[in-house]
Design a protein around this motif. Structure first.
Motif, mmCIF file in Angstrom:
data_model
loop_
_atom_site.group_PDB
_atom_site.id
_atom_site.type_symbol
_atom_site.label_atom_id
_atom_site.label_comp_id
_atom_site.label_asym_id
_atom_site.label_seq_id
_atom_site.Cartn_x
_atom_site.Cartn_y
_atom_site.Cartn_z
ATOM 1 N N ALA A 187 2.347 0.106 -6.323
ATOM 2 C CA ALA A 187 2.641 1.536 -6.258
ATOM 3 C C ALA A 187 1.536 2.354 -6.900
ATOM 4 O O ALA A 187 1.146 3.411 -6.394
ATOM 5 C CB ALA A 187 3.979 1.820 -6.944
ATOM 6 N N VAL A 188 1.010 1.868 -8.021
ATOM 7 C CA VAL A 188 -0.059 2.602 -8.712
ATOM 8 C C VAL A 188 -1.360 2.552 -7.908
ATOM 9 O O VAL A 188 -2.060 3.558 -7.766
ATOM 10 C CB VAL A 188 -0.286 2.023 -10.119
ATOM 11 C CG1 VAL A 188 -1.500 2.690 -10.775
ATOM 12 C CG2 VAL A 188 0.950 2.222 -10.985
ATOM 13 N N ALA A 189 -1.668 1.374 -7.370
ATOM 14 C CA ALA A 189 -2.936 1.212 -6.649
ATOM 15 C C ALA A 189 -2.885 1.783 -5.238
ATOM 16 O O ALA A 189 -3.930 2.066 -4.646
ATOM 17 C CB ALA A 189 -3.301 -0.272 -6.579
ATOM 18 N N GLY A 190 -1.682 1.930 -4.696
ATOM 19 C CA GLY A 190 -1.567 2.440 -3.335
ATOM 20 C C GLY A 190 -1.936 1.422 -2.287
ATOM 21 O O GLY A 190 -2.322 1.782 -1.173
ATOM 22 N N ARG A 191 -1.799 0.153 -2.611
ATOM 23 C CA ARG A 191 -2.095 -0.925 -1.657
ATOM 24 C C ARG A 191 -1.299 -2.153 -2.065
ATOM 25 O O ARG A 191 -0.890 -2.269 -3.237
ATOM 26 C CB ARG A 191 -3.595 -1.226 -1.618
ATOM 27 C CG ARG A 191 -4.148 -1.789 -2.908
ATOM 28 C CD ARG A 191 -5.653 -1.981 -2.846
ATOM 29 N NE ARG A 191 -6.348 -0.703 -2.866
ATOM 30 C CZ ARG A 191 -7.668 -0.581 -2.739
ATOM 31 N NH1 ARG A 191 -8.411 -1.655 -2.520
ATOM 32 N NH2 ARG A 191 -8.243 0.602 -2.796
ATOM 33 N N PRO A 192 -1.055 -3.091 -1.157
ATOM 34 C CA PRO A 192 -0.243 -4.269 -1.483
ATOM 35 C C PRO A 192 -0.903 -5.126 -2.562
ATOM 36 O O PRO A 192 -2.130 -5.246 -2.616
ATOM 37 C CB PRO A 192 -0.162 -5.023 -0.150
ATOM 38 C CG PRO A 192 -0.466 -3.995 0.889
ATOM 39 C CD PRO A 192 -1.450 -3.058 0.262
ATOM 40 N N ALA A 193 -0.064 -5.710 -3.408
ATOM 41 C CA ALA A 193 -0.551 -6.652 -4.413
ATOM 42 C C ALA A 193 -0.683 -8.029 -3.788
ATOM 43 O O ALA A 193 -0.032 -8.342 -2.793
ATOM 44 C CB ALA A 193 0.397 -6.699 -5.611
ATOM 45 N N GLU A 194 -1.545 -8.856 -4.365
ATOM 46 C CA GLU A 194 -1.739 -10.217 -3.889
ATOM 47 C C GLU A 194 -1.329 -11.189 -4.980
ATOM 48 O O GLU A 194 -1.290 -10.842 -6.169
ATOM 49 C CB GLU A 194 -3.204 -10.442 -3.507
ATOM 50 C CG GLU A 194 -3.684 -9.522 -2.390
ATOM 51 C CD GLU A 194 -5.151 -9.733 -2.078
ATOM 52 O OE1 GLU A 194 -5.802 -10.515 -2.809
ATOM 53 O OE2 GLU A 194 -5.647 -9.121 -1.119
ATOM 54 N N SER A 195 -1.025 -12.415 -4.587
ATOM 55 C CA SER A 195 -0.618 -13.436 -5.542
ATOM 56 C C SER A 195 -1.498 -14.671 -5.375
ATOM 57 O O SER A 195 -1.166 -15.579 -4.614
ATOM 58 C CB SER A 195 0.857 -13.809 -5.347
ATOM 59 O OG SER A 195 1.265 -14.757 -6.308
ATOM 60 N N PRO A 196 -2.650 -14.728 -6.083
ATOM 61 C CA PRO A 196 -3.541 -15.881 -5.963
ATOM 62 C C PRO A 196 -3.006 -17.134 -6.629
ATOM 63 O O PRO A 196 -3.537 -18.222 -6.437
ATOM 64 C CB PRO A 196 -4.822 -15.402 -6.665
ATOM 65 C CG PRO A 196 -4.352 -14.360 -7.630
ATOM 66 C CD PRO A 196 -3.177 -13.688 -6.972
ATOM 67 N N GLY A 197 -1.938 -16.983 -7.430
ATOM 68 C CA GLY A 197 -1.307 -18.125 -8.085
ATOM 69 C C GLY A 197 0.191 -17.926 -8.146
ATOM 70 O O GLY A 197 0.702 -16.843 -7.849
ATOM 71 N N ARG A 198 0.927 -18.951 -8.562
ATOM 72 C CA ARG A 198 2.383 -18.867 -8.561
ATOM 73 C C ARG A 198 2.923 -17.865 -9.574
ATOM 74 O O ARG A 198 4.000 -17.314 -9.389
ATOM 75 C CB ARG A 198 2.975 -20.250 -8.853
ATOM 76 C CG ARG A 198 2.773 -21.259 -7.731
ATOM 77 C CD ARG A 198 3.477 -22.551 -8.041
ATOM 78 N NE ARG A 198 2.978 -23.149 -9.296
ATOM 79 C CZ ARG A 198 3.487 -24.242 -9.855
ATOM 80 N NH1 ARG A 198 4.528 -24.845 -9.294
ATOM 81 N NH2 ARG A 198 2.985 -24.727 -10.960
#
Length: 269
Positions: A187-198
């Motif tokens: 929400a803050v970045a205005g783009r989807p977050a990614e999950s490079p690890g569990r």
């Protein structure tokens, strides 16, 4: 190099990708042999060998056959041998071809410290490596080589700015709250977050203001974290952006500094 080949050889040291020591000789004998081949008197060759063994943490193993050494010890002996190949003092320029290949993390750090000491003592080190964190940790200047051509050159910071922006990394203390943390930073970045690890989520941001806001919102939501950082892109990400692929064995060729009297520094390619 053509007109003054002998002089050039006196000014440079070389350590290849694989240890070139004689396994049937002791560590001390390896270094004495190099000194004698370079016309040092026997006493001088032994004195230099003893100094190098002490400097590279091999004094206690100096009388053991090199064939009994661990990989890290053989690499340190190889580095010592490259210095022993200079007739007067240290080489001005030292070429290291993937010096930490095959070493465990502890031995790798040992070699890093040796390289730092070589530079601190006034040498110029030209290092080829496929470990880009190694270039990040050691180099004053980096050339990115792709298919035998230099496609980018600069400091680690300058190269990281090629990708642009920064990345926020969040590791919640409670893995069950990963989804909430991801929603906040997205929400803050205005783009989807990614999950490079569990147990970690990341998101690219523009500037450090977004990081401050993410910290505030995570705190307000009561989400404890074990890791929270704002970082530039890694050199691996830079390499992939520039080339579209990862590092490869054949991409370890690169040009040397133009003049051996350049200020002490470490170059990585």
């Amino acid at each position: 190099m053509v007109r003054h080949a002998a002089r050039v050889r006196r000014l440079i040291g070389l350590t290849g990708q694989y240890a070139s020591v004689d396994e049937d000789l002791t560590g001390a004998e390896n270094l004495v042999l190099i000194g004698r081949l370079l016309d040092l008197r026997g006493a001088d060759a032994k004195a230099r060998a003893a100094r190098l063994l002490e400097e590279f943490g091999l004094a206690e193993a100096g009388e053991r056959r090199a064939g009994t050494y661990s990989g890290g010890m053989r690499r340190r002996l190889d580095l010592a041998a490259s210095l022993a190949a200079s007739l007067v003092g240290r080489p001005d320029v030292i070429f290291l071809d993937e010096p930490t290949t095959g070493l465990d993390p502890a031995k790798r750090e040992d070699v890093w410290n040796i390289i730092r000491r070589l530079v601190t003592d006034g040498g110029t080190v030209l290092l080829t490596t496929q470990y880009l964190d190694e270039a990040d940790a050691l180099a004053d200047a980096i050339s990115v080589v792709d298919h035998g051509k230099v496609i980018a050159h600069g400091t680690a910071g300058e190269l990281k700015h090629i990708v642009g922006g920064q990345t926020v990394l969040v590791r919640p203390a409670d893995a069950a709250r990963m989804g909430e943390a991801a929603a906040i930073i997205a929400a803050v970045a205005g783009r989807p977050a990614e999950s490079p690890g569990r147990d970690v989520v990341t998101v690219p941001v523009e500037g450090d203001a977004a990081f401050t806001e993410i910290v505030r919102r995570l705190d307000a939501a009561g989400i404890a974290v074990t890791e929270l950082s704002l970082r530039l892109s890694s050199l691996d990400e830079v390499f992939f952006t520039l080339t579209g692929h990862g590092t490869r064995q054949e991409e370890a060729a690169c040009p040397a500094p133009r003049h051996s009297t350049a200020p002490a520094r470490c170059w990585a390619m």
